[in-house]
Design a protein around this motif. Structure first.
Motif, mmCIF file in Angstrom:
data_model
loop_
_atom_site.group_PDB
_atom_site.id
_atom_site.type_symbol
_atom_site.label_atom_id
_atom_site.label_comp_id
_atom_site.label_asym_id
_atom_site.label_seq_id
_atom_site.Cartn_x
_atom_site.Cartn_y
_atom_site.Cartn_z
ATOM 1 N N ILE A 47 22.723 9.620 -28.302
ATOM 2 C CA ILE A 47 21.910 8.413 -28.356
ATOM 3 C C ILE A 47 20.770 8.548 -27.361
ATOM 4 N N GLY A 48 19.545 8.394 -27.847
ATOM 5 C CA GLY A 48 18.405 8.474 -26.947
ATOM 6 C C GLY A 48 18.289 7.235 -26.076
ATOM 7 N N THR A 49 18.372 6.072 -26.707
ATOM 8 C CA THR A 49 18.319 4.807 -25.983
ATOM 9 C C THR A 49 19.061 3.751 -26.778
ATOM 10 N N PHE A 50 19.658 2.805 -26.073
ATOM 11 C CA PHE A 50 20.313 1.675 -26.721
ATOM 12 C C PHE A 50 19.383 0.463 -26.770
ATOM 13 N N ASP A 51 18.162 0.642 -26.309
ATOM 14 C CA ASP A 51 17.178 -0.445 -26.316
ATOM 15 C C ASP A 51 16.745 -0.707 -27.754
ATOM 16 N N PRO A 52 16.981 -1.891 -28.308
ATOM 17 C CA PRO A 52 16.665 -2.136 -29.718
ATOM 18 C C PRO A 52 15.180 -2.228 -30.017
ATOM 19 N N ASP A 53 14.350 -2.317 -28.983
ATOM 20 C CA ASP A 53 12.903 -2.427 -29.171
ATOM 21 C C ASP A 53 12.159 -1.130 -28.925
ATOM 22 N N ASN A 54 12.799 -0.179 -28.265
ATOM 23 C CA ASN A 54 12.013 0.912 -27.679
ATOM 24 C C ASN A 54 12.496 2.297 -28.082
ATOM 25 N N GLY A 55 13.076 2.420 -29.267
ATOM 26 C CA GLY A 55 13.503 3.724 -29.747
ATOM 27 C C GLY A 55 13.817 3.675 -31.219
ATOM 28 N N PHE A 56 13.584 4.799 -31.906
ATOM 29 C CA PHE A 56 13.829 4.859 -33.340
ATOM 30 C C PHE A 56 15.120 5.637 -33.578
ATOM 31 N N GLU A 57 16.223 5.071 -33.115
ATOM 32 C CA GLU A 57 17.513 5.720 -33.309
ATOM 33 C C GLU A 57 17.868 5.762 -34.797
ATOM 34 N N THR A 58 18.543 6.814 -35.209
ATOM 35 C CA THR A 58 18.983 6.919 -36.603
ATOM 36 C C THR A 58 20.508 6.953 -36.693
ATOM 37 N N ALA A 112 25.265 -16.537 -21.815
ATOM 38 C CA ALA A 112 24.025 -17.319 -21.942
ATOM 39 C C ALA A 112 23.928 -17.892 -23.359
ATOM 40 N N PRO A 113 23.388 -19.096 -23.509
ATOM 41 C CA PRO A 113 23.289 -19.694 -24.845
ATOM 42 C C PRO A 113 22.177 -19.049 -25.667
ATOM 43 N N PHE A 114 22.443 -18.879 -26.951
ATOM 44 C CA PHE A 114 21.412 -18.425 -27.884
ATOM 45 C C PHE A 114 20.638 -19.634 -28.369
ATOM 46 N N ASN A 115 19.297 -19.543 -28.311
ATOM 47 C CA ASN A 115 18.458 -20.636 -28.788
ATOM 48 C C ASN A 115 17.079 -20.098 -29.159
ATOM 49 N N ALA A 116 16.199 -21.002 -29.563
ATOM 50 C CA ALA A 116 14.870 -20.591 -30.010
ATOM 51 C C ALA A 116 14.074 -19.916 -28.899
ATOM 52 N N ALA A 117 14.243 -20.381 -27.678
ATOM 53 C CA ALA A 117 13.516 -19.776 -26.562
ATOM 54 C C ALA A 117 13.918 -18.310 -26.386
ATOM 55 N N ALA A 118 15.193 -18.007 -26.625
ATOM 56 C CA ALA A 118 15.665 -16.624 -26.513
ATOM 57 C C ALA A 118 15.025 -15.751 -27.586
ATOM 58 N N VAL A 119 14.872 -16.296 -28.797
ATOM 59 C CA VAL A 119 14.228 -15.543 -29.875
ATOM 60 C C VAL A 119 12.793 -15.199 -29.481
ATOM 61 N N ILE A 120 12.056 -16.183 -29.006
ATOM 62 C CA ILE A 120 10.655 -15.962 -28.659
ATOM 63 C C ILE A 120 10.526 -14.980 -27.493
ATOM 64 N N LYS A 121 11.415 -15.084 -26.517
ATOM 65 C CA LYS A 121 11.399 -14.155 -25.386
ATOM 66 C C LYS A 121 11.564 -12.707 -25.869
ATOM 67 N N SER A 122 12.523 -12.495 -26.776
ATOM 68 C CA SER A 122 12.763 -11.147 -27.286
ATOM 69 C C SER A 122 11.616 -10.663 -28.165
ATOM 70 N N PHE A 123 11.111 -11.533 -29.020
ATOM 71 C CA PHE A 123 10.012 -11.146 -29.897
ATOM 72 C C PHE A 123 8.765 -10.801 -29.085
ATOM 73 N N GLU A 124 8.490 -11.583 -28.047
ATOM 74 C CA GLU A 124 7.324 -11.303 -27.206
ATOM 75 C C GLU A 124 7.502 -9.982 -26.462
ATOM 76 N N ARG A 125 8.723 -9.708 -26.007
ATOM 77 C CA ARG A 125 8.971 -8.431 -25.327
ATOM 78 C C ARG A 125 8.607 -7.274 -26.252
ATOM 79 N N ARG A 126 9.055 -7.324 -27.495
ATOM 80 C CA ARG A 126 8.784 -6.236 -28.421
ATOM 81 C C ARG A 126 7.291 -6.153 -28.765
ATOM 82 N N ARG A 130 4.029 -2.855 -25.492
ATOM 83 C CA ARG A 130 3.923 -1.449 -25.868
ATOM 84 C C ARG A 130 5.273 -0.814 -26.186
ATOM 85 N N MET A 131 6.153 -1.582 -26.764
ATOM 86 C CA MET A 131 7.421 -1.019 -27.195
ATOM 87 C C MET A 131 7.194 -0.147 -28.437
ATOM 88 N N ILE A 132 8.033 0.864 -28.612
ATOM 89 C CA ILE A 132 7.869 1.802 -29.721
ATOM 90 C C ILE A 132 7.912 1.087 -31.067
#
Length: 517
Positions: A47-58, A112-126, A130-132
């Motif tokens: 596994i190169g990375t477990f980061d779901p935003d920053n690697g094209f794992e197959t 931590a609770p899952f909510n809309a703010a968490a979605v936006i935080k993750s989407f903005e990170r990606r 400059r995530m892959i």
């Protein structure tokens, strides 16, 4: 999806007794592990990375996607889009606004609770850092959360493929905002997330020993259906022969990929196969200024390499002829591509033209590549074309545009990252496609692709994609060969592997797989 076992030869009495004792020993050795609810899976590559935003794992994408979840996903065995962390969604009439209604009562692995703010935080990170895999959200111009259970995405232009992008195995996943904040050392937590994970999925990442072993533990507080296995043990075993020996000895439970096709008809009675349609098309990409620029030579070469002549020898019953430049599961063309069949005419063309030499670059050292190349080389020799093949160095296929001495043909799996035809055309064929290996351009076809990408009527859309695809083929840019099924060899009794056509081959869904009926 099919699961079956092939019949085996009947052994003599003494041989039968010996085999029975061995089998009983293996079953006794393996049964405690089964009782403990452990599934043991090998990976051929680390596994190169477990980061779901920053690697094209197959090979590891199923592990990542069982720890993290997105808003939507593809249903197992299908390209149908179903809800995941979003239970439903609405699309505005102009195609610019997508409103997602989120599942309630969901928590991340850290509580931590899952909510809309968490979605936006993750989407903005990606999208913004400059995530892959940032390109999945490149057209999302605005994100907002009217309340904790609603996310609204506004696009820069209509994108009917958006839901497919969000459903992709590499599509945006939701990471615990608490973990992102805690481990952000100015790098948006990329260093920490290489080897750690905090998602909402049915499994937690419990152990990460690079190059050796990975362990997923069942998330007993999971908000959805509880997985059958309490633990997934993943080992790194690059040698396929070693994987086969371990499987036959009961030390692992499956060989997910690369089991030799020639051996699939003679498996021991303790093993069986699960196979499913997949988006694994083997294609040839053609460099500019190759001998195939001559239309008559190209027609002769197509006659010789016609996959109908060698498909059975290479893959048995586990492949089908490609019907277009798109995977068969993605698009069923009205007029399938046909290869010429007049061998005498092909031989006459080459004799008239003079010596033709072709070099085939193989994207991978996996056995299937060499097998296809050997069969095509033998067929080409029959019409007087001399061809050779070699395995490209790792990563070299992605740098062919700048290679001063590239092969004439690149043999590769041209699998898309989502099930919409746009994800095929704009990844491999159009001018700015990231995997347009030789940088070849056909502007008139690209225009049609752009028109098709705006349509929501599937029949009308597919007609345009088919037309553009035929133009890429007729121009000698790409030659589709075969679509190969996903084939997993595993211990008898392993069921519901959850294989998905868009996933890379061998990615068992740990949330659905189980022993028994």
């Amino acid at each position: 999806m099919q699961t079956y076992a092939y019949p085996t030869k009947q052994p003599g009495k003494r041989s039968f007794c010996v085999r029975l004792l061995i089998l009983l020993g293996l079953l006794l050795a393996a049964s405690p592990v089964y009782a403990e609810g452990v599934l043991r899976i090998p990976y051929v590559a680390d596994i190169g990375t477990f980061d779901p935003d920053n690697g094209f794992e197959t090979g590891a994408i199923s592990a990542i996607d069982n720890v993290y979840q997105g808003l939507v996903q593809y249903e197992p065995g299908s390209t149908k889009i179903v809800g995941s962390l979003a239970t439903s969604w609405d699309i505005s009439d102009d195609g610019l606004t997508y409103t997602f209604h989120l599942a309630e009562g969901v928590k991340f692995h850290d509580g931590a609770p899952f909510n809309a703010a968490a979605v936006i935080k993750s989407f903005e990170r990606r999208r913004d850092h400059r995530m892959i895999l940032s390109y999945f959200l490149a057209n999302v111009k605005d994100m907002r959360a009217p309340d904790d259970s609603t996310v609204v995405l506004t696009l820069g232009h209509p994108q009917p493929s958006l839901l497919d992008a969000l459903s992709s195995p590499w599509g945006p996943k939701i990471i615990s905002p608490s973990a992102l904040a805690e481990h952000d050392n100015g790098d948006f937590a990329t260093t920490w997330l290489n080897e750690h994970a905090v998602g909402t999925g049915p499994f937690k990442l419990a152990e990460f020993k690079r190059g050796q072993r990975y362990v997923l533990e069942r998330n007993d507080a999971y908000w959805g259906d509880k997985p059958f296995f309490r633990q997934i043990q993943i080992s790194v075993v690059p040698d396929i022969s070693q994987q086969i020996l371990q499987l036959q000895a009961g030390a692992i439970d499956a060989v997910p990929i690369n089991y030799p096709f020639a051996q699939l008809t003679s498996l021991p009675g303790t093993l069986e196969i699960t196979t499913a349609p997949s988006m694994i098309p083997y294609d040839l990409f053609v460099k500019p200024n190759s001998p195939l620029d001559d239309l008559e030579v190209r027609k002769a070469v197509l006659t010789a390499i016609n996959p109908a002549l060698w498909l059975q020898d290479a893959f048995g019953e586990f492949a089908s002829l490609s019907r277009s430049v798109y995977p068969n599961v993605m698009l069923d063309p009205v007029t399938p591509i046909r290869f010429p069949t007049d061998f005498e005419a092909a031989k006459a063309t080459i004799a008239k033209h003079g010596a033709v030499h072709l070099v085939i670059g193989l994207h991978s050292a996996a056995p299937a590549y060499a097998r296809i190349a050997d069969l095509m080389i033998a067929q080409l020799a029959l019409i007087g074309v001399k061809a050779t093949a070699y395995v490209l160095p790792s990563g070299a296929a992605y740098a062919l545009k700048g290679d001063p001495n590239p092969p004439d043909l690149l043999l590769t799996i041209a699998g898309p990252d989502a099930a919409h035809p746009e994800n095929q055309a704009k990844v491999f064929f159009t001018k700015d496609a990231p995997l347009n290996f030789f940088g070849r351009v056909l502007p008139e076809a690209d225009v049609i692709v752009n028109q098709a990408g705006q349509l929501t009527d599937i029949k009308e859309r597919n007609a345009l994609y088919e037309r553009a695809g035929r133009m890429y083929f007729d121009a000698g840019i790409v030659i589709p060969l075969v679509n190969v099924n996903d084939v997993v060899v595993h211990a008898k009794g392993l069921k519901h592997l959850g294989l998905r056509p868009v996933n890379p081959p061998g990615n068992i869904d740990f949330a659905t797989v189980r022993w028994g009926p």
